[in-house]
Motif scaffolding. Structure first.
Motif, PDB file in Angstrom:
ATOM      1  N   MET A   1     -39.832 -83.269 -37.277  1.00  0.00           N
ATOM      2  CA  MET A   1     -40.133 -81.873 -37.636  1.00  0.00           C
ATOM      3  C   MET A   1     -38.960 -81.315 -38.435  1.00  0.00           C
ATOM      4  O   MET A   1     -37.800 -81.561 -38.138  1.00  0.00           O
ATOM      5  N   HIS A   2     -39.295 -80.548 -39.459  1.00  0.00           N
ATOM      6  CA  HIS A   2     -38.287 -79.929 -40.306  1.00  0.00           C
ATOM      7  C   HIS A   2     -37.540 -78.868 -39.497  1.00  0.00           C
ATOM      8  O   HIS A   2     -38.148 -77.958 -38.947  1.00  0.00           O
ATOM      9  N   THR A   3     -36.238 -78.967 -39.400  1.00  0.00           N
ATOM     10  CA  THR A   3     -35.492 -77.999 -38.593  1.00  0.00           C
ATOM     11  C   THR A   3     -35.176 -76.737 -39.386  1.00  0.00           C
ATOM     12  O   THR A   3     -35.117 -75.651 -38.838  1.00  0.00           O
ATOM     13  N   THR A   4     -34.980 -76.871 -40.707  1.00  0.00           N
ATOM     14  CA  THR A   4     -34.799 -75.684 -41.536  1.00  0.00           C
ATOM     15  C   THR A   4     -36.140 -75.335 -42.182  1.00  0.00           C
ATOM     16  O   THR A   4     -37.039 -76.175 -42.250  1.00  0.00           O
ATOM     17  N   THR A   5     -36.268 -74.117 -42.642  1.00  0.00           N
ATOM     18  CA  THR A   5     -37.538 -73.688 -43.227  1.00  0.00           C
ATOM     19  C   THR A   5     -37.740 -74.329 -44.592  1.00  0.00           C
ATOM     20  O   THR A   5     -36.857 -74.289 -45.444  1.00  0.00           O
ATOM     21  N   LEU A   6     -38.912 -74.932 -44.765  1.00  0.00           N
ATOM     22  CA  LEU A   6     -39.237 -75.520 -46.068  1.00  0.00           C
ATOM     23  C   LEU A   6     -39.305 -74.428 -47.131  1.00  0.00           C
ATOM     24  O   LEU A   6     -39.780 -73.324 -46.869  1.00  0.00           O
ATOM     25  N   THR A   7     -38.844 -74.747 -48.326  1.00  0.00           N
ATOM     26  CA  THR A   7     -38.975 -73.792 -49.426  1.00  0.00           C
ATOM     27  C   THR A   7     -40.319 -73.990 -50.109  1.00  0.00           C
ATOM     28  O   THR A   7     -40.922 -75.069 -50.034  1.00  0.00           O
ATOM     29  N   SER A   8     -40.777 -72.955 -50.786  1.00  0.00           N
ATOM     30  CA  SER A   8     -42.018 -73.058 -51.556  1.00  0.00           C
ATOM     31  C   SER A   8     -41.916 -74.177 -52.576  1.00  0.00           C
ATOM     32  O   SER A   8     -42.890 -74.895 -52.831  1.00  0.00           O
ATOM     33  N   ARG A   9     -40.737 -74.342 -53.155  1.00  0.00           N
ATOM     34  CA  ARG A   9     -40.536 -75.363 -54.183  1.00  0.00           C
ATOM     35  C   ARG A   9     -40.724 -76.773 -53.607  1.00  0.00           C
ATOM     36  O   ARG A   9     -41.351 -77.633 -54.227  1.00  0.00           O
ATOM     37  N   GLU A  10     -40.193 -77.009 -52.404  1.00  0.00           N
ATOM     38  CA  GLU A  10     -40.352 -78.325 -51.760  1.00  0.00           C
ATOM     39  C   GLU A  10     -41.828 -78.649 -51.510  1.00  0.00           C
ATOM     40  O   GLU A  10     -42.284 -79.765 -51.749  1.00  0.00           O
ATOM     41  N   ILE A  11     -42.560 -77.642 -50.999  1.00  0.00           N
ATOM     42  CA  ILE A  11     -43.976 -77.853 -50.694  1.00  0.00           C
ATOM     43  C   ILE A  11     -44.760 -78.106 -51.981  1.00  0.00           C
ATOM     44  O   ILE A  11     -45.545 -79.049 -52.080  1.00  0.00           O
ATOM     45  N   GLN A  12     -44.527 -77.252 -52.990  1.00  0.00           N
ATOM     46  CA  GLN A  12     -45.268 -77.372 -54.240  1.00  0.00           C
ATOM     47  C   GLN A  12     -44.971 -78.696 -54.937  1.00  0.00           C
ATOM     48  O   GLN A  12     -45.860 -79.313 -55.545  1.00  0.00           O
ATOM     49  N   ALA A  13     -43.727 -79.155 -54.830  1.00  0.00           N
ATOM     50  CA  ALA A  13     -43.348 -80.426 -55.470  1.00  0.00           C
ATOM     51  C   ALA A  13     -44.155 -81.581 -54.886  1.00  0.00           C
ATOM     52  O   ALA A  13     -44.631 -82.457 -55.615  1.00  0.00           O
ATOM     53  N   LYS A  14     -44.327 -81.593 -53.560  1.00  0.00           N
ATOM     54  CA  LYS A  14     -45.095 -82.681 -52.954  1.00  0.00           C
ATOM     55  C   LYS A  14     -46.544 -82.657 -53.446  1.00  0.00           C
ATOM     56  O   LYS A  14     -47.144 -83.702 -53.720  1.00  0.00           O
ATOM     57  N   ILE A  15     -47.102 -81.453 -53.549  1.00  0.00           N
ATOM     58  CA  ILE A  15     -48.489 -81.314 -54.027  1.00  0.00           C
ATOM     59  C   ILE A  15     -48.602 -81.735 -55.494  1.00  0.00           C
ATOM     60  O   ILE A  15     -49.503 -82.487 -55.883  1.00  0.00           O
ATOM     61  N   ASP A  16     -47.648 -81.276 -56.316  1.00  0.00           N
ATOM     62  CA  ASP A  16     -47.717 -81.523 -57.761  1.00  0.00           C
ATOM     63  C   ASP A  16     -47.503 -82.978 -58.144  1.00  0.00           C
ATOM     64  O   ASP A  16     -47.981 -83.429 -59.187  1.00  0.00           O
ATOM     65  N   LEU A  17     -46.772 -83.724 -57.312  1.00  0.00           N
ATOM     66  CA  LEU A  17     -46.456 -85.117 -57.657  1.00  0.00           C
ATOM     67  C   LEU A  17     -47.539 -86.106 -57.217  1.00  0.00           C
ATOM     68  O   LEU A  17     -47.389 -87.317 -57.397  1.00  0.00           O
ATOM     69  N   LYS A  18     -48.626 -85.588 -56.646  1.00  0.00           N
ATOM     70  CA  LYS A  18     -49.745 -86.474 -56.324  1.00  0.00           C
ATOM     71  C   LYS A  18     -50.424 -86.933 -57.626  1.00  0.00           C
ATOM     72  O   LYS A  18     -50.304 -86.281 -58.659  1.00  0.00           O
ATOM     73  N   THR A  19     -51.139 -88.065 -57.559  1.00  0.00           N
ATOM     74  CA  THR A  19     -51.727 -88.654 -58.762  1.00  0.00           C
ATOM     75  C   THR A  19     -52.969 -87.885 -59.215  1.00  0.00           C
ATOM     76  O   THR A  19     -54.113 -88.312 -58.996  1.00  0.00           O
ATOM     77  N   LYS A  20     -52.715 -86.759 -59.850  1.00  0.00           N
ATOM     78  CA  LYS A  20     -53.781 -85.880 -60.358  1.00  0.00           C
ATOM     79  C   LYS A  20     -53.140 -84.900 -61.339  1.00  0.00           C
ATOM     80  O   LYS A  20     -51.927 -84.657 -61.284  1.00  0.00           O
ATOM     81  N   PRO A  21     -53.921 -84.320 -62.219  1.00  0.00           N
ATOM     82  CA  PRO A  21     -53.382 -83.236 -63.055  1.00  0.00           C
ATOM     83  C   PRO A  21     -52.947 -82.060 -62.177  1.00  0.00           C
ATOM     84  O   PRO A  21     -53.499 -81.846 -61.091  1.00  0.00           O
ATOM     85  N   LEU A  22     -51.978 -81.297 -62.644  1.00  0.00           N
ATOM     86  CA  LEU A  22     -51.490 -80.140 -61.883  1.00  0.00           C
ATOM     87  C   LEU A  22     -52.646 -79.195 -61.554  1.00  0.00           C
ATOM     88  O   LEU A  22     -53.426 -78.822 -62.428  1.00  0.00           O
TER      89      LEU A  22
END
Length: 342
Positions: A1-22
């Protein structure tokens, strides 16, 4: 479990780097972002889902505002217990646990292992010339709803939906919405379980008059709930607040549930980040309410049944949002070239 709060940028990066257009998965990407943010982990999981259905009788039903008599409320509860209602079918289909709660039905069910007895009273009063419930009863509803959610959370559940049953409850919900959003009652009132135009006009007249009679109570959510609410609406409000406080995903069903959510939001604005709006119902006030909340419902199927059915039908979309985030390859892992920059 993430002990510090995830940033919006971290979350969005994981979504954006999936094999699909943005943005190619549209609303599923927003849903994955929300779930990840609520759970504060880049590997979110949906655990032990529940839907709680609260049932209660309404005094306002005696004023000719519903197409069905109030005895349908206990009859439908017995149908839930017997496993024959739509919500029984859909929760079985999707592997969701169902809890049935007597919040205040005007009927003695006796002891039944399939029904949780949280009865506050045998139905509310008609709010045309008196409050539907006392302040103490309203507080009791909020506390009982919260207590039920704490018990569900203890089973490991982290995603919970809410439904209701109560002949007359679209009338309660319409006036609560009108008062909390400061819009005319006529804009909030729909045909409920199937009124004709003459019956609808009567419903609007009765509810507008009742709201005007209680003008002095103001628009504090607790006062509005006690004056116009149903025991199931108030209990659901307390349950939603507690679910959000405990970090659970809160699945919001149709019109009645959305009014419970609105009441909870007015008491505690932080609930907003946990709320997933499952569908836009065919009840007139629901579209206006969702617009005012700037909420994007996952489904629009012209349903107006309640019972938490929208939550059950939308749940697989949450599963898909989590699945693509956890299981879909990234460009790097799949060796797929990303879009070239000009």
């Amino acid at each position: 479990m993430h002990t510090t709060t995830l940033t919006s940028r971290e979350i969005q990066a994981k979504i954006d780097l999936k094999t699909k257009p943005l943005g190619a998965l549209g609303a599923l990407e927003k849903l994955a972002f929300q779930i990840t943010s609520v759970q504060n982990t880049l590997s979110p999981q949906l655990e032990n889902p529940y839907i709680i259905v609260f049932a209660a009788s309404h005094g306002i039903a005696s004023e000719g505002v519903s197409a069905y008599p109030s005895e349908v409320t206990p009859q439908m509860v017995l149908n839930f217990i017997g496993g024959g209602a739509a919500i029984n079918v859909f929760t079985r289909q999707h592997g969701i646990k169902l809890l049935l709660v007597d919040a205040g039905v005007d009927y003695d069910f006796g002891k039944n292992e399939k029904l949780i007895d949280a009865k506050v009273n045998f139905g509310t009063k008609s709010f045309t010339r008196q409050p539907a419930m006392t302040e103490a009863e309203c507080t009791q509803c909020l506390e009982k709803g919260a207590d039920l959610v704490r018990q569900v959370r203890a089973t490991g559940c982290n995603v919970i939906g809410f439904g209701e049953m109560g002949i007359g409850n679209t009338s309660s919900a319409s006036v609560i919405m009108s008062r909390l959003l400061n819009v005319p009652v006529s804009e909030c009132v729909g045909k409920g379980t199937g009124l004709d135009d003459t019956q609808l006009a009567r419903k609007i007249a009765v509810l507008s008059d009742a709201s005007a009679y209680h003008q002095h109570i103001g628009n504090a959510p607790e006062s509005v709930l006690a004056t116009f609410g149903g025991f199931e609406i108030a209990m659901m409000c307390g349950a939603m607040r507690e679910a959000a406080r405990l970090g659970m995903l809160v699945l919001v069903d149709g019109f009645i549930a959305s009014v419970s959510y609105l009441s909870a939001l007015k008491m505690d604005p932080s609930i907003q980040r946990n709320a997933v709006f499952c569908h836009q119902s065919d009840e007139k006030g629901h579209r206006l309410l969702l617009q005012s909340l700037e909420a994007e419902p996952l489904l629009k199927l012209d349903m107006r049944l309640g019972e938490g059915t929208g939550c059950a039908l939308a749940y697989p979309l949450l599963q898909s949002a989590v699945a693509f985030l956890n299981e879909m390859a990234s460009f790097e892992s799949a060796g797929v070239s990303q879009k070239t920059e000009n």
